[in-house]
Design an enzyme around this catalytic site. Structure first.
Site, PDB file in Angstrom:
ATOM      1  N   THR A 165       0.972  -1.299  -0.141  1.00 24.54           N
ATOM      2  CA  THR A 165       0.029  -0.055   0.111  1.00 24.54           C
ATOM      3  C   THR A 165       1.029   1.208  -0.067  1.00 24.54           C
ATOM      4  OG1 THR A 165       0.037   0.065   2.466  1.00 24.54           O
ATOM      5  CG2 THR A 165      -1.862  -1.271   1.496  1.00 24.54           C
ATOM      6  N   HIS A 166       0.487   2.361  -0.759  1.00 24.28           N
ATOM      7  CA  HIS A 166       1.593   3.486  -0.958  1.00 24.28           C
ATOM      8  C   HIS A 166       2.958   2.955  -1.233  1.00 24.28           C
ATOM      9  CE1 HIS A 166      -1.256   5.409   2.193  1.00 24.28           C
ATOM     10  NE2 HIS A 166      -1.175   4.078   2.842  1.00 24.28           N
ATOM     11  N   SER A 287      19.227  -0.091 -25.356  1.00 25.20           N
ATOM     12  CA  SER A 287      19.830   1.286 -25.357  1.00 25.20           C
ATOM     13  C   SER A 287      21.132   1.280 -26.183  1.00 25.20           C
ATOM     14  CB  SER A 287      20.228   1.864 -23.962  1.00 25.20           C
ATOM     15  OG  SER A 287      21.240   2.826 -24.116  1.00 25.20           O
ATOM     16  N   LYS A 293      21.231  -2.133 -20.440  1.00 21.56           N
ATOM     17  CA  LYS A 293      19.964  -1.718 -20.549  1.00 21.56           C
ATOM     18  C   LYS A 293      18.849  -2.817 -21.187  1.00 21.56           C
ATOM     19  CE  LYS A 293      18.137   2.287 -19.812  1.00 21.56           C
ATOM     20  NZ  LYS A 293      17.545   2.848 -18.668  1.00 21.56           N
ATOM     21  N   ASN A 295      14.884  -2.223 -21.926  1.00 23.67           N
ATOM     22  CA  ASN A 295      13.726  -1.082 -21.218  1.00 23.67           C
ATOM     23  C   ASN A 295      12.410  -1.567 -21.799  1.00 23.67           C
ATOM     24  OD1 ASN A 295      15.780   0.888 -20.744  1.00 23.67           O
ATOM     25  ND2 ASN A 295      15.947   1.540 -22.840  1.00 23.67           N
ATOM     26  N   GLU A 300       5.624   0.959 -20.868  1.00 24.44           N
ATOM     27  CA  GLU A 300       5.591   2.440 -20.945  1.00 24.44           C
ATOM     28  C   GLU A 300       4.480   3.086 -21.909  1.00 24.44           C
ATOM     29  OE1 GLU A 300      10.234   2.232 -21.226  1.00 24.44           O
ATOM     30  OE2 GLU A 300       9.914   4.139 -20.391  1.00 24.44           O
ATOM     31  N   GLN A 332     -20.332  14.728 -36.757  1.00 25.02           N
ATOM     32  CA  GLN A 332     -19.331  13.849 -37.745  1.00 25.02           C
ATOM     33  C   GLN A 332     -18.101  13.686 -37.265  1.00 25.02           C
ATOM     34  OE1 GLN A 332     -19.391  14.852 -42.143  1.00 25.02           O
ATOM     35  NE2 GLN A 332     -17.559  15.938 -41.305  1.00 25.02           N
TER      36      GLN A 332
HETATM   37  N1  ARG Z   1     -20.816  12.564 -42.683  1.00 25.79           N
HETATM   38  C1  ARG Z   1     -21.954  12.665 -41.789  1.00 25.79           C
HETATM   39  C2  ARG Z   1     -21.297  12.096 -40.538  1.00 25.79           C
HETATM   40  O1  ARG Z   1     -20.597  11.465 -40.342  1.00 25.79           O
HETATM   41  C3  ARG Z   1     -23.125  11.917 -42.622  1.00 25.79           C
HETATM   42  C4  ARG Z   1     -24.333  12.486 -42.018  1.00 25.79           C
HETATM   43  C5  ARG Z   1     -24.631  13.965 -42.878  1.00 25.79           C
HETATM   44  N2  ARG Z   1     -25.876  14.368 -42.505  1.00 25.79           N
HETATM   45  C6  ARG Z   1     -25.950  15.759 -42.951  1.00 25.79           C
HETATM   46  N3  ARG Z   1     -27.384  15.981 -42.539  1.00 25.79           N
HETATM   47  N4  ARG Z   1     -25.254  16.627 -43.416  1.00 25.79           N
HETATM   48  O2  ARG Z   1     -22.064  12.925 -39.532  1.00 25.79           O
END
Ligand code: ARG
Length: 468
Positions: A165-166, A287, A293, A295, A300, A332
């Site tokens: 712990t710690h 290294s 070394k 690594n 990481e 989008q």
């Molecule tokens: N490329 C758009 C997206 O990924 C698709 C939907 C577009 N719809 C619109 N009304 N422009 O969201």
């Protein structure tokens, strides 16, 4: 750098009835998502095929056009798979790229495919299909990781190591027990993905732009064809919901936390100072200047990559927060973020699996370290309570004094003489030395969920049964 003012011929052909001027090429640059969403091509085509079949079944589309559309979509699928498809930024996204190609292949009938749907329900459906499949793959990767962790745990049910712990030596535990703690974490991650998959498995297709459609569609049919449990019940929610991605990223973030904690332990354990484990050549680097070394780069990097996944989670939450219903173009932005985070998680899971599979544990170093830092002091206090019926708080005090004495003599608790111990409580008997040994300490932790090798073996058997 792009020069403003230049025009791109972006997609205005799709809505050219009203739009006369072409898009500025900078508009194309910000608007187009094809570089990212082309990854959804298979889902987009599957979704379109299901939609076309439903339109035919409902008499909205002729069998002849339906057949041509289906064959055309099939051909496009192969073109894309074979790397023969030319994606165009001017066509904005995967949906319009596919539709435009369909028109080239089959002519005007292609224009009938978009009856009773919109890109809004289309993209929501494509992305759900992708996420569902991705979750299945992640679950498989988590299972693979759990298998190798379990194999190591089974080998080390009675390998004694310090429990911390710690990051200070606390009480001896077994390495098997420590590894099984990660089994619990990854099993929870797995079940979170399963839950999320169940919740997302509803089909938004047919919600159209936002309000539904006046065509006599059969949403049950498309939902069924695409393997969804049912159609979504509210058209507005259908096109504006991205909870399934938020949940997936949240689950990914928690899983990444677990991976990063294990990665951090691997970094610590494999250091020369600890020497608890060695990593294989396959997952370490040397290294260029220091010949000695080895690594733990992979560990990481897994530790660091968790940050990317948290970044994705935060980014999408910020995209979605306060968006008014229903679809907004903001949404989008969901895909780039998600693809990166999921690829990162998937790679991390697979690398962790390889690293754990190849890892060698050094029992002697673990054992030696387990004896440092008066790790059996609690056992001594417990013995005073159990055998001499001393209240625990007082036993804690006596033990503290014995630890201080051992510290001043630079020896371990078991190196103190009985006489020295009796200075602090006259009733202490030679039996006390039995609980000061590491094996005895570990063996005595028999409470349910405790570290006794007997318990750990039972837990290993339980997991073996579960993973079968
Ligand atoms: N490329 C758009 C997206 O990924 C698709 C939907 C577009 N719809 C619109 N009304 N422009 O969201």
């Amino acid at each position: 750098m792009s020069t403003p003012g230049k025009t791109g011929k972006q997609s205005n052909k799709m809505w050219g009835g009203r739009f006369a001027a072409e898009l500025d090429h900078l508009m194309t640059e910000i608007n187009a998502s094809i570089d990212v969403d082309k990854r959804l091509f298979a889902q987009d085509i599957t979704c379109s095929k299901a939609h076309a079949a439903m339109l035919v079944a409902q008499g909205i589309l002729s069998e002849e056009d339906g057949y041509a559309i289906d064959k055309g979509l099939e051909a496009i699928l192969h073109e894309i798979e074979d790397g023969e498809f030319t994606f165009s930024k001017e066509l904005e996204d995967i949906h319009m790229n596919v539709e435009a190609r369909l028109a080239e292949l089959i002519g005007p009938a292609a224009g009938r495919l978009h009856t009773a749907r919109s890109r809004n329900d289309q993209v929501a459906t494509d992305f759900r299909l992708w996420t569902r499949q991705t979750i299945d793959e992640l679950i498989q990767e988590i299972d693979d990781l759990m298998h190798v962790i379990l194999d190591q745990a089974a080998e080390h049910t009675d390998t004694i190591m310090p429990g911390f712990t710690h990051l200070q030596s606390a009480q001896p535990v077994t390495f098997g027990h420590h590894l099984l703690a990660y089994m619990e974490m990854f099993a929870r991650d797995r079940s979170r993905f399963v839950d999320c998959r169940n919740r997302l498995n509803e089909c938004p297709l047919g919600a159209a732009a936002l309000a539904g459609t006046s065509f006599p569609t059969d949403r049950e049919m498309t939902a069924q064809t695409l393997g969804f449990e049912r159609p979504t019940a509210n058209s507005l929610d259908s096109v504006s919901d991205r909870d399934f991605i938020l949940e997936t990223l949240n689950n990914a973030a928690i899983c990444a936390i677990h991976l990063s904690r294990l990665a951090e332990e691997i970094v610590i354990w494999s250091s020369a100072q600890f020497g608890f484990i060695s990593l294989s050549d396959r997952y370490t680097t040397g290294s260029s200047i220091m010949p000695q070394k080895r690594n733990p780069d992979a560990a990481e990097l897994i530790r660091a990559k968790a940050g990317r996944i948290f970044g994705a989670q935060t980014a999408l939450q910020n995209v979605m927060k306060a968006l008014p219903l229903t679809y907004s173009k903001d949404m989008q932005e969901d895909k780039d973020i998600t693809f990166d985070a999921i690829d990162t998680l998937s790679l991390s899971l697979q690398v962790m699996t390889g690293m754990i599979r190849d890892m060698a544990a050094h029992k002697d170093a673990m054992y030696k370290a387990a004896g440092l830092g008066f790790a059996t002091a609690t056992d001594l206090a417990d013995w005073l309570v159990r055998v001499l019926n001393i209240p625990f708080r007082q036993a804690h005090h006596i033990t503290g004094s014995l630890v201080a004495l051992a510290e001043s003599k630079k020896c371990d608790l078991e190196d103190l003489t009985l006489e020295e111990m009796q200075q602090f409580h006259g009733d202490i008997t030679p039996d006390v030395f039995e609980v000061l040994g590491l094996e005895n300490s570990v063996r005595s932790r028999t409470s349910y969920g405790g570290t006794s090798p007997e318990n750990v073996k039972k837990q290993v058997a339980r997991w073996q049964e579960i993973l079968k």
